[in-house]
Design a protein around this motif. Sequence first.
Motif, short mmCIF file in Angstrom:
data_model
loop_
_atom_site.label_atom_id
_atom_site.label_comp_id
_atom_site.label_asym_id
_atom_site.label_seq_id
_atom_site.Cartn_x
_atom_site.Cartn_y
_atom_site.Cartn_z
N SER A 6 0.84 -1.20 0.00
CA SER A 6 0.00 0.00 0.00
C SER A 6 0.87 1.25 0.00
O SER A 6 2.06 1.21 0.36
CB SER A 6 -0.92 0.01 1.22
N MET A 7 0.27 2.37 -0.39
CA MET A 7 1.00 3.64 -0.34
C MET A 7 1.42 3.93 1.09
O MET A 7 2.52 4.41 1.33
CB MET A 7 0.13 4.78 -0.88
N ASP A 77 -0.08 0.74 -9.90
CA ASP A 77 -0.88 0.00 -8.92
C ASP A 77 -1.59 0.93 -7.93
O ASP A 77 -2.62 0.55 -7.37
CB ASP A 77 0.00 -0.97 -8.12
N TRP A 78 -1.02 2.09 -7.71
CA TRP A 78 -1.60 3.03 -6.74
C TRP A 78 -2.56 4.03 -7.38
O TRP A 78 -3.19 4.81 -6.68
CB TRP A 78 -0.49 3.80 -6.01
N ILE A 84 -4.20 10.01 -8.62
CA ILE A 84 -2.85 9.67 -9.05
C ILE A 84 -2.11 9.36 -7.76
O ILE A 84 -1.84 10.25 -6.96
CB ILE A 84 -2.17 10.84 -9.79
N GLY A 85 -1.82 8.11 -7.53
CA GLY A 85 -1.28 7.70 -6.25
C GLY A 85 0.23 7.59 -6.23
O GLY A 85 0.86 7.28 -7.24
N CYS A 86 0.79 7.86 -5.08
CA CYS A 86 2.22 7.72 -4.85
C CYS A 86 2.45 7.81 -3.34
O CYS A 86 1.80 8.61 -2.67
CB CYS A 86 2.97 8.83 -5.57
N PRO A 87 3.36 7.01 -2.80
CA PRO A 87 3.66 7.11 -1.37
C PRO A 87 4.06 8.52 -0.93
O PRO A 87 3.86 8.88 0.23
CB PRO A 87 4.79 6.11 -1.17
#
Length: 106
Positions: A6-7, A77-78, A84-87
């Motif tokens: 997960s992020m 994947d995020w 727009i996903g990113c840790p």
Amino acid sequence: MNPAISMKEAADILRKAISGELPLVSVAGKGKWQEGYCGNFEFTIGDWTFIFFNDCDELDYVDKVTAPDGRIAEFDDWCTDELIGCPFNDLTDAEMAKLEDMVYVS
């Protein structure tokens, strides 16, 4: 679909590097951040591997993370239709600034 990492989990590992709990080390042979204007750069944080994307000398996003147990998550994947996903999204501005400083001197 839920990513294998997960992020939040990836962001927690980034925080451990930022706090000095885990070392952030540039992977030899992949080039130093300052030597590349754009592209992927690989780092280890403890037993984890992170690939950061350098966009015109800026730390842009996490392209891929590999956990010590073999789980992998990539940028896509995020991402969802809504996000727009990113840790990096889970880090504060101060944490991002510290991470950028660490990456630039690696």
